[in-house]
Design an enzyme around this catalytic site. Structure first.
Site, PDB file in Angstrom:
ATOM      1  N   TYR A 113       0.837  -1.209   0.000  1.00 13.75           N
ATOM      2  CA  TYR A 113       0.000   0.000   0.000  1.00 13.75           C
ATOM      3  C   TYR A 113       0.865   1.249   0.000  1.00 13.75           C
ATOM      4  O   TYR A 113       0.645   2.177  -0.795  1.00 13.75           O
ATOM      5  CB  TYR A 113      -0.917  -0.015   1.223  1.00 13.75           C
ATOM      6  CG  TYR A 113      -1.733   1.256   1.397  1.00 13.75           C
ATOM      7  CD1 TYR A 113      -2.787   1.552   0.532  1.00 13.75           C
ATOM      8  CD2 TYR A 113      -1.439   2.159   2.411  1.00 13.75           C
ATOM      9  CE1 TYR A 113      -3.536   2.723   0.683  1.00 13.75           C
ATOM     10  CE2 TYR A 113      -2.178   3.326   2.569  1.00 13.75           C
ATOM     11  CZ  TYR A 113      -3.217   3.605   1.704  1.00 13.75           C
ATOM     12  OH  TYR A 113      -3.944   4.761   1.848  1.00 13.75           O
ATOM     13  N   LYS A 117       1.293   4.294  -2.872  1.00 14.15           N
ATOM     14  CA  LYS A 117       1.034   5.707  -2.570  1.00 14.15           C
ATOM     15  C   LYS A 117       2.236   6.572  -2.963  1.00 14.15           C
ATOM     16  O   LYS A 117       2.079   7.642  -3.560  1.00 14.15           O
ATOM     17  CB  LYS A 117       0.704   5.883  -1.087  1.00 14.15           C
ATOM     18  CG  LYS A 117      -0.725   5.510  -0.726  1.00 14.15           C
ATOM     19  CD  LYS A 117      -1.715   6.433  -1.419  1.00 14.15           C
ATOM     20  CE  LYS A 117      -3.130   6.219  -0.984  1.00 14.15           C
ATOM     21  NZ  LYS A 117      -4.090   7.107  -1.681  1.00 14.15           N
TER      22      LYS A 117
END
Length: 381
Positions: A113, A117
């Site tokens: 994740y 990002k």
């Protein structure tokens, strides 16, 4: 100004779209900006729509992202891949309008994740360097507020929902400290970004108002809010405080049966007296109903004082200083709303002058009633 919001159906997106539409429709004239159109783009929209929106947009809020996909590769596909598609479309349209991107403080970690990002951030920063388009990247901490999806990726939303609905919660460590930002504070900052007043913090941007609270503190507050229905006691919620924002969030998860609170009406042949709300440090509110011709009160206080507001009917308030014969009178009516102070050291009453209508009075006392120290002494006016 025409504004594109990606991820418009998500938590932050929905709140932002509502705020922008309120400005567009003239419902909110306090923001100092003009919004002509809001382009909402979500997973159900087509590429052709995205291209049309990118051609016309004067500002882009890029809020679309993946938090809990079914497979880890969807992190990169959405958080970076769609960002690439959005930026490429803007470049093909020759549009170098400002772009705000919602990232996360978790981008500092090392996991799929976080990797996705950071990759998305890099795409936007490269676009800024190549085309001079202003890039506003916000690494949000834990976001809370109305419309946040419970049992997904927000502990606050889950706790609010479960406690409001009488469901169990699980707290692994009460001492875990969270950094939180409230949805309305995010929206305020987004509006400032449109105006060119974004709050920069180092390489990125941030919402200036953040709160810190442990899981234990959050849960304890929520159970306190839950108990309001039984105690009528409003805890301290100072303006701008985390507690005030959390209470608003908690209320948005209440089930229908808890939206209304049955109050205890203390009734007799004179009428009724009902406590509405008690506060920690600002007294309490009550409603008094007097039947036609009835006189209530006939007592005085040393330090306690009150405000009487007649909202329906026709009455007379009388006060007399203890030790004096002089009576001061105030004729009151629901047709002319006014607040009359019951003075310390003055015995007072309220008389229903009507022979057919009830007298309804909203009462505020500067302190909660304490049966162990009532500070109330009978004496006729």
């Amino acid at each position: 100004m025409k504004i594109l919001v990606t991820g418009s159906g998500g938590f932050i997106g929905k709140n932002l779209v509502c705020a922008l539409n309120n400005i567009k429709d003239g419902k909110d004239r306090t923001r100092g900006i003009c919004v002509d159109e809001v382009f909402e783009f979500d997973k159900n929209n087509s590429f052709n729509e995205l291209k049309s929106f990118c051609r016309d947009a004067d500002f882009v809020f890029h809020l679309a992202g993946a938090n809990r996909p079914k497979t880890e590769d969807e992190f990169m596909k959405t958080n970076c891949g769609f960002t690439e598609e959005l930026i490429k479309t803007l470049e093909e349209c020759g549009n170098n309008c400002p772009v705000m991107m919602s990232s996360s403080t978790q981008a500092l970690l090392q996991n799929p994740y976080a990797d996705s990002k950071r990759a998305g951030e890099s795409v936007l920063l490269e676009h800024e360097n190549k085309f001079g388009a202003k890039a506003y990247i916000y690494r949000f901490p834990n976001v809370f507020g109305k419309w946040c999806r419970p049992n997904y990726n927000s502990a606050v939303a889950t706790f609010c929902n479960n406690i409001a609905n009488g469901l169990p919660i699980k707290v692994n460590d009460r001492n875990t400290l969270l950094t939180l930002v409230y949805i309305d504070d995010i929206i305020d900052e987004m509006i400032e970004a449109i105006k060119g007043n974004a709050n920069k913090s180092g390489e990125f941007y941030k919402v200036p108002t953040e709160h810190k609270a442990t899981l234990g503190e959050i849960v304890d507050l929520l159970y306190l809010f839950k108990d309001y229905k039984n105690t009528l006691l409003m805890p301290k919620i100072p303006d701008g405080s985390f507690a005030k924002k959390l209470f608003s969030t908690f209320l948005s998860y209440l089930p229908k049966e808890d939206v209304s609170t049955a109050l205890k009406m203390n009734t007799d042949d004179r009428g009724s007296f009902t406590e509405i709300l008690k506060t920690e440090d600002c007294g309490q509110f009550s409603v008094n109903i007097s039947k036609p011709g009835i006189t209530k009160g006939q007592h005085w206080h040393n330090s306690k004082w009150e405000l009487f507001v007649v909202v329906s009917g026709h009455g007379l308030i009388q006060q007399r200083k203890i030790g004096s014969d002089e009576v001061i009178e105030f004729e009151v009516s629901g047709k002319k709303i006014e607040a009359v102070a019951m003075l310390p050291g003055y015995t007072h009453n309220i008389i229903n002058l009507s022979d057919s209508e009830d007298l309804v009075t909203l009462m505020w006392a500067n302190e909660r009633f304490n049966p162990e120290k009532p500070d109330t002494f009978f004496e006729k006016v």
